[in-house]
Design a protein around this motif. Sequence first.
Motif, PDB file in Angstrom:
ATOM      1  N   GLY A 129      27.569   7.456 -16.728  1.00  0.00           N
ATOM      2  CA  GLY A 129      27.461   6.062 -17.174  1.00  0.00           C
ATOM      3  C   GLY A 129      28.436   5.224 -16.353  1.00  0.00           C
ATOM      4  O   GLY A 129      28.769   5.567 -15.208  1.00  0.00           O
ATOM      5  N   GLY A 147      31.980   7.236 -16.017  1.00  0.00           N
ATOM      6  CA  GLY A 147      31.867   8.493 -15.272  1.00  0.00           C
ATOM      7  C   GLY A 147      31.547   8.279 -13.806  1.00  0.00           C
ATOM      8  O   GLY A 147      32.086   8.985 -12.933  1.00  0.00           O
ATOM      9  N   GLU A 191      24.812  14.312 -15.704  1.00  0.00           N
ATOM     10  CA  GLU A 191      24.302  13.269 -16.605  1.00  0.00           C
ATOM     11  C   GLU A 191      23.115  13.802 -17.393  1.00  0.00           C
ATOM     12  O   GLU A 191      22.226  14.412 -16.835  1.00  0.00           O
ATOM     13  CB  GLU A 191      23.919  12.037 -15.769  1.00  0.00           C
ATOM     14  CG  GLU A 191      23.109  10.974 -16.488  1.00  0.00           C
ATOM     15  CD  GLU A 191      23.780  10.403 -17.735  1.00  0.00           C
ATOM     16  OE1 GLU A 191      24.984  10.068 -17.689  1.00  0.00           O
ATOM     17  OE2 GLU A 191      23.093  10.291 -18.766  1.00  0.00           O
ATOM     18  N   ARG A 222      21.861   1.388 -25.129  1.00  0.00           N
ATOM     19  CA  ARG A 222      23.083   0.586 -25.218  1.00  0.00           C
ATOM     20  C   ARG A 222      22.770  -0.833 -24.770  1.00  0.00           C
ATOM     21  O   ARG A 222      21.682  -1.121 -24.292  1.00  0.00           O
ATOM     22  CB  ARG A 222      24.179   1.161 -24.314  1.00  0.00           C
ATOM     23  CG  ARG A 222      24.418   2.648 -24.460  1.00  0.00           C
ATOM     24  CD  ARG A 222      24.977   3.026 -25.827  1.00  0.00           C
ATOM     25  NE  ARG A 222      26.135   2.241 -26.176  1.00  0.00           N
ATOM     26  CZ  ARG A 222      27.371   2.538 -25.772  1.00  0.00           C
ATOM     27  NH1 ARG A 222      27.585   3.587 -25.043  1.00  0.00           N
ATOM     28  NH2 ARG A 222      28.394   1.785 -26.131  1.00  0.00           N
ATOM     29  N   SER A 223      23.768  -1.741 -24.917  1.00  0.00           N
ATOM     30  CA  SER A 223      23.540  -3.159 -24.625  1.00  0.00           C
ATOM     31  C   SER A 223      23.014  -3.350 -23.200  1.00  0.00           C
ATOM     32  O   SER A 223      23.377  -2.625 -22.280  1.00  0.00           O
ATOM     33  CB  SER A 223      24.847  -3.914 -24.797  1.00  0.00           C
ATOM     34  OG  SER A 223      25.814  -3.337 -23.966  1.00  0.00           O
ATOM     35  N   LEU A 228      26.553  -7.108 -20.276  1.00  0.00           N
ATOM     36  CA  LEU A 228      27.928  -6.966 -20.752  1.00  0.00           C
ATOM     37  C   LEU A 228      28.790  -8.076 -20.190  1.00  0.00           C
ATOM     38  O   LEU A 228      28.491  -8.621 -19.118  1.00  0.00           O
ATOM     39  CB  LEU A 228      28.518  -5.645 -20.222  1.00  0.00           C
ATOM     40  CG  LEU A 228      27.779  -4.376 -20.545  1.00  0.00           C
ATOM     41  CD1 LEU A 228      27.963  -3.363 -19.437  1.00  0.00           C
ATOM     42  CD2 LEU A 228      28.281  -3.810 -21.848  1.00  0.00           C
ATOM     43  N   CYS A 285      25.373  18.226 -21.556  1.00  0.00           N
ATOM     44  CA  CYS A 285      26.488  19.138 -21.855  1.00  0.00           C
ATOM     45  C   CYS A 285      26.384  19.564 -23.314  1.00  0.00           C
ATOM     46  O   CYS A 285      26.230  18.725 -24.209  1.00  0.00           O
ATOM     47  CB  CYS A 285      27.824  18.443 -21.598  1.00  0.00           C
ATOM     48  SG  CYS A 285      29.211  19.530 -21.923  1.00  0.00           S
ATOM     49  N   ALA A 344      33.431  11.771 -19.631  1.00  0.00           N
ATOM     50  CA  ALA A 344      33.145  10.324 -19.710  1.00  0.00           C
ATOM     51  C   ALA A 344      31.762  10.193 -20.324  1.00  0.00           C
ATOM     52  O   ALA A 344      30.920   9.444 -19.858  1.00  0.00           O
ATOM     53  CB  ALA A 344      33.202   9.707 -18.317  1.00  0.00           C
ATOM     54  N   GLY A 395      30.763   9.154 -23.283  1.00  0.00           N
ATOM     55  CA  GLY A 395      30.475   8.127 -24.275  1.00  0.00           C
ATOM     56  C   GLY A 395      30.832   8.475 -25.705  1.00  0.00           C
ATOM     57  O   GLY A 395      31.456   9.503 -25.981  1.00  0.00           O
ATOM     58  N   ALA A 398      30.360  15.246 -25.909  1.00  0.00           N
ATOM     59  CA  ALA A 398      30.283  16.697 -26.153  1.00  0.00           C
ATOM     60  C   ALA A 398      31.652  17.341 -25.922  1.00  0.00           C
ATOM     61  O   ALA A 398      32.030  18.289 -26.619  1.00  0.00           O
ATOM     62  CB  ALA A 398      29.244  17.325 -25.230  1.00  0.00           C
ATOM     63  N   GLY A 433      37.225   6.647 -21.191  1.00  0.00           N
ATOM     64  CA  GLY A 433      36.203   5.677 -21.596  1.00  0.00           C
ATOM     65  C   GLY A 433      35.897   5.805 -23.081  1.00  0.00           C
ATOM     66  O   GLY A 433      36.746   6.208 -23.883  1.00  0.00           O
ATOM     67  N   PRO A 464      32.250  -4.309 -29.879  1.00  0.00           N
ATOM     68  CA  PRO A 464      32.132  -5.089 -28.639  1.00  0.00           C
ATOM     69  C   PRO A 464      32.690  -6.510 -28.677  1.00  0.00           C
ATOM     70  O   PRO A 464      32.457  -7.267 -27.740  1.00  0.00           O
ATOM     71  CB  PRO A 464      30.615  -5.135 -28.412  1.00  0.00           C
ATOM     72  CG  PRO A 464      30.020  -4.977 -29.746  1.00  0.00           C
ATOM     73  CD  PRO A 464      30.951  -4.147 -30.561  1.00  0.00           C
TER      74      PRO A 464
HETATM   75  P1  FAD Z   1      28.586   5.176 -21.763  1.00  0.00           P
HETATM   76  O1  FAD Z   1      28.260   3.888 -21.100  1.00  0.00           O
HETATM   77  O2  FAD Z   1      28.044   5.430 -23.113  1.00  0.00           O
HETATM   78  O3  FAD Z   1      28.156   6.340 -20.794  1.00  0.00           O
HETATM   79  C1  FAD Z   1      28.188   7.681 -21.181  1.00  0.00           C
HETATM   80  C2  FAD Z   1      27.239   8.456 -20.282  1.00  0.00           C
HETATM   81  O4  FAD Z   1      27.318   9.824 -20.609  1.00  0.00           O
HETATM   82  C3  FAD Z   1      25.792   8.035 -20.460  1.00  0.00           C
HETATM   83  O5  FAD Z   1      25.175   7.910 -19.218  1.00  0.00           O
HETATM   84  C4  FAD Z   1      25.201   9.172 -21.267  1.00  0.00           C
HETATM   85  O6  FAD Z   1      23.813   9.358 -21.039  1.00  0.00           O
HETATM   86  C5  FAD Z   1      26.017  10.347 -20.778  1.00  0.00           C
HETATM   87  N1  FAD Z   1      26.124  11.439 -21.749  1.00  0.00           N
HETATM   88  C6  FAD Z   1      26.298  11.346 -23.085  1.00  0.00           C
HETATM   89  N2  FAD Z   1      26.368  12.554 -23.644  1.00  0.00           N
HETATM   90  C7  FAD Z   1      26.218  13.441 -22.638  1.00  0.00           C
HETATM   91  C8  FAD Z   1      26.190  14.855 -22.591  1.00  0.00           C
HETATM   92  N3  FAD Z   1      26.305  15.594 -23.691  1.00  0.00           N
HETATM   93  N4  FAD Z   1      26.023  15.465 -21.394  1.00  0.00           N
HETATM   94  C9  FAD Z   1      25.898  14.727 -20.252  1.00  0.00           C
HETATM   95  N5  FAD Z   1      25.901  13.388 -20.251  1.00  0.00           N
HETATM   96  C10 FAD Z   1      26.079  12.747 -21.424  1.00  0.00           C
HETATM   97  N6  FAD Z   1      31.934  -3.592 -23.003  1.00  0.00           N
HETATM   98  C11 FAD Z   1      32.414  -4.592 -22.248  1.00  0.00           C
HETATM   99  O7  FAD Z   1      33.356  -4.392 -21.460  1.00  0.00           O
HETATM  100  N7  FAD Z   1      31.899  -5.848 -22.328  1.00  0.00           N
HETATM  101  C12 FAD Z   1      30.881  -6.154 -23.191  1.00  0.00           C
HETATM  102  O8  FAD Z   1      30.437  -7.301 -23.256  1.00  0.00           O
HETATM  103  C13 FAD Z   1      30.349  -5.119 -24.001  1.00  0.00           C
HETATM  104  N8  FAD Z   1      29.343  -5.378 -24.851  1.00  0.00           N
HETATM  105  C14 FAD Z   1      28.833  -4.376 -25.620  1.00  0.00           C
HETATM  106  C15 FAD Z   1      27.819  -4.677 -26.526  1.00  0.00           C
HETATM  107  C16 FAD Z   1      27.318  -3.696 -27.348  1.00  0.00           C
HETATM  108  C17 FAD Z   1      26.238  -4.041 -28.327  1.00  0.00           C
HETATM  109  C18 FAD Z   1      27.837  -2.372 -27.253  1.00  0.00           C
HETATM  110  C19 FAD Z   1      27.310  -1.279 -28.129  1.00  0.00           C
HETATM  111  C20 FAD Z   1      28.850  -2.062 -26.356  1.00  0.00           C
HETATM  112  C21 FAD Z   1      29.368  -3.070 -25.541  1.00  0.00           C
HETATM  113  N9  FAD Z   1      30.409  -2.810 -24.629  1.00  0.00           N
HETATM  114  C22 FAD Z   1      30.919  -3.825 -23.873  1.00  0.00           C
HETATM  115  C23 FAD Z   1      31.025  -1.484 -24.539  1.00  0.00           C
HETATM  116  C24 FAD Z   1      30.489  -0.691 -23.362  1.00  0.00           C
HETATM  117  O9  FAD Z   1      29.090  -0.563 -23.485  1.00  0.00           O
HETATM  118  C25 FAD Z   1      31.128   0.679 -23.336  1.00  0.00           C
HETATM  119  O10 FAD Z   1      32.497   0.597 -23.551  1.00  0.00           O
HETATM  120  C26 FAD Z   1      30.887   1.352 -21.999  1.00  0.00           C
HETATM  121  O11 FAD Z   1      29.517   1.577 -21.833  1.00  0.00           O
HETATM  122  C27 FAD Z   1      31.652   2.665 -21.935  1.00  0.00           C
HETATM  123  O12 FAD Z   1      31.293   3.373 -20.798  1.00  0.00           O
HETATM  124  P2  FAD Z   1      31.295   4.961 -20.807  1.00  0.00           P
HETATM  125  O13 FAD Z   1      30.836   5.339 -19.461  1.00  0.00           O
HETATM  126  O14 FAD Z   1      32.584   5.445 -21.340  1.00  0.00           O
HETATM  127  O15 FAD Z   1      30.189   5.357 -21.885  1.00  0.00           O
END
Ligand code: FAD
Length: 461
Positions: free
Chosen positions: A16, A19, A37, A51-52, A55, A135, A166, A168, A172, A308, A316
């Motif tokens: 994501g 990551g 992924e 997800r949204s 952003l 995972c 990373a 989400g 896992a 993350g 949010p």
């Molecule tokens: P994610 O974006 O969730 O990415 C995680 C990745 O891991 C995904 O690709 C997923 O498919 C993958 N994954 C999950 N489980 C596994 C697994 N078991 N094995 C392998 N892969 C896996 N943030 C802002 O900064 N500004 C905003 O305006 C904002 N607005 C938002 C609005 C809403 C409604 C929401 C819900 C969130 C918002 N956010 C905003 C927060 C933002 O979406 C997250 O903080 C950000 O996406 C975090 O990134 P990440 O990569 O940690 O997680």
Amino acid sequence: KPLLKNQEHILVIGAGLCGSLLALRMAQRGYKVTLMEKRPDLRKEIVDSGRSINLAFSDRGMKGLRLAGLEEQVLPLCIPMNGRMIHNTAGELFMSPYSGRNEYINSISREDLNIMLLDECDKMPDITMLFNQKCTGVALETGEATFEDYKTQQTTTYKADVVMGADGVGSALRKSMLDHRKFLFSYGQDFLTHGYKELSFPPGADGGFLVAKNALHIWPRGKDMMIALPNLDGSFTVTLFLSWEEGKDSFESLNTDAAVLDYFEREFPDALELMPDLLKEFKENPTSPLGTIKCAPWHAYGKVLLLGDAAHGIVPFYGQGMNSAFEDIDVLDKYLNKYEGDWEAVFKAYQNERKEDTDAIADLAVDNFHEMKAHTARPIFQEKRKLEIAFEEAFPKEYFSKYALVTFREDLRYSEAMRRGRVQDKAILNLIHDGKFTESMSLHEKLDLVKLETRKMLHDD
Ligand code: FAD
């Protein structure tokens, strides 16, 4: 400083936003990286991330991208938003700038940003990317992570020197840490009484924007709220935040077309005119929960680390989830500069600094939920914002609102922004409430009064 050529192998779970930037930065530092992924490659298949769609992207996020040399690449994806455009029920508008220093935040498409990051990863020979790999668990002491192929259901275990999660909010790796039971793992999940649903305004007939392009639109209604962020194609992604079941209007009670229309006619009549697909979208789009996740430790055995949303899921309302995830990478990089070669030391120092800050932004984001849905519409809040903008315009180096401290002062830790910002907010609101700002006072005298009151309150704190 030239980076070490280090051929240790890092496995990053989740491609994501966090990551993919993390994988890129680690490869830039000389590590061999495997990025896994669970979803298909979103550049080749249509992927509903759940997800949204867009952003708010701001300075702390940019700091992370700058570290990886991506500042120029991201700019064409950004639509600047200069402030909150507040819509009342009569359709009247009130623009509340984010800052008196011409600072702004950006609307960005999650998909475009993720694609840009994956394309950058593709350019690095030391990154291997594998998609459709979910995972299912990580052996923390050995760094062995097991994946199930979504299409073939085949299971494969990969061993790495270090595993970084990373993946989400449903991480896992975090689950493996929770289930491990050989050390104390604290974990808390707090849901809001409200959920959210994404809706949209289409582009105008000429491809233009039907409401002001360079603003984050808000319909604050006390108990609930709707917001809209612009997209590059002229459309807006609209998000309705509404209680699940409490009160007169809730996702539970809006269960017929008539109830939905009645609610929008009452609460968002000007928006309703721009939503030809409202009923279809309301029925078909999912309603999702909003929660805060806090946990500790984020690392174990010098082998695994959470980053993350996997480490700190936040609501949010400060637009900081992705921004803080990108800032995580900047902070990690700082400790790699200091302790590279000793993962345990890097992870400890990283968590020591970072946990306090992500706890702070988690709490600020919940505060802002209440501020946005209710306070932005109140006269005292609007008076406070006007005064703050006047301070920032006239004394740009002397005054920073809480919003500016959190959003634009990327040099300041979230925890410090929270401490100063909360006290300063209370100080101004008290001074307005008690009628302490008189007509005869100059703007600088008013600022001095705010500073004095803030200092006193910080001292009492
Ligand atoms: P994610 O974006 O969730 O990415 C995680 C990745 O891991 C995904 O690709 C997923 O498919 C993958 N994954 C999950 N489980 C596994 C697994 N078991 N094995 C392998 N892969 C896996 N943030 C802002 O900064 N500004 C905003 O305006 C904002 N607005 C938002 C609005 C809403 C409604 C929401 C819900 C969130 C918002 N956010 C905003 C927060 C933002 O979406 C997250 O903080 C950000 O996406 C975090 O990134 P990440 O990569 O940690 O997680």
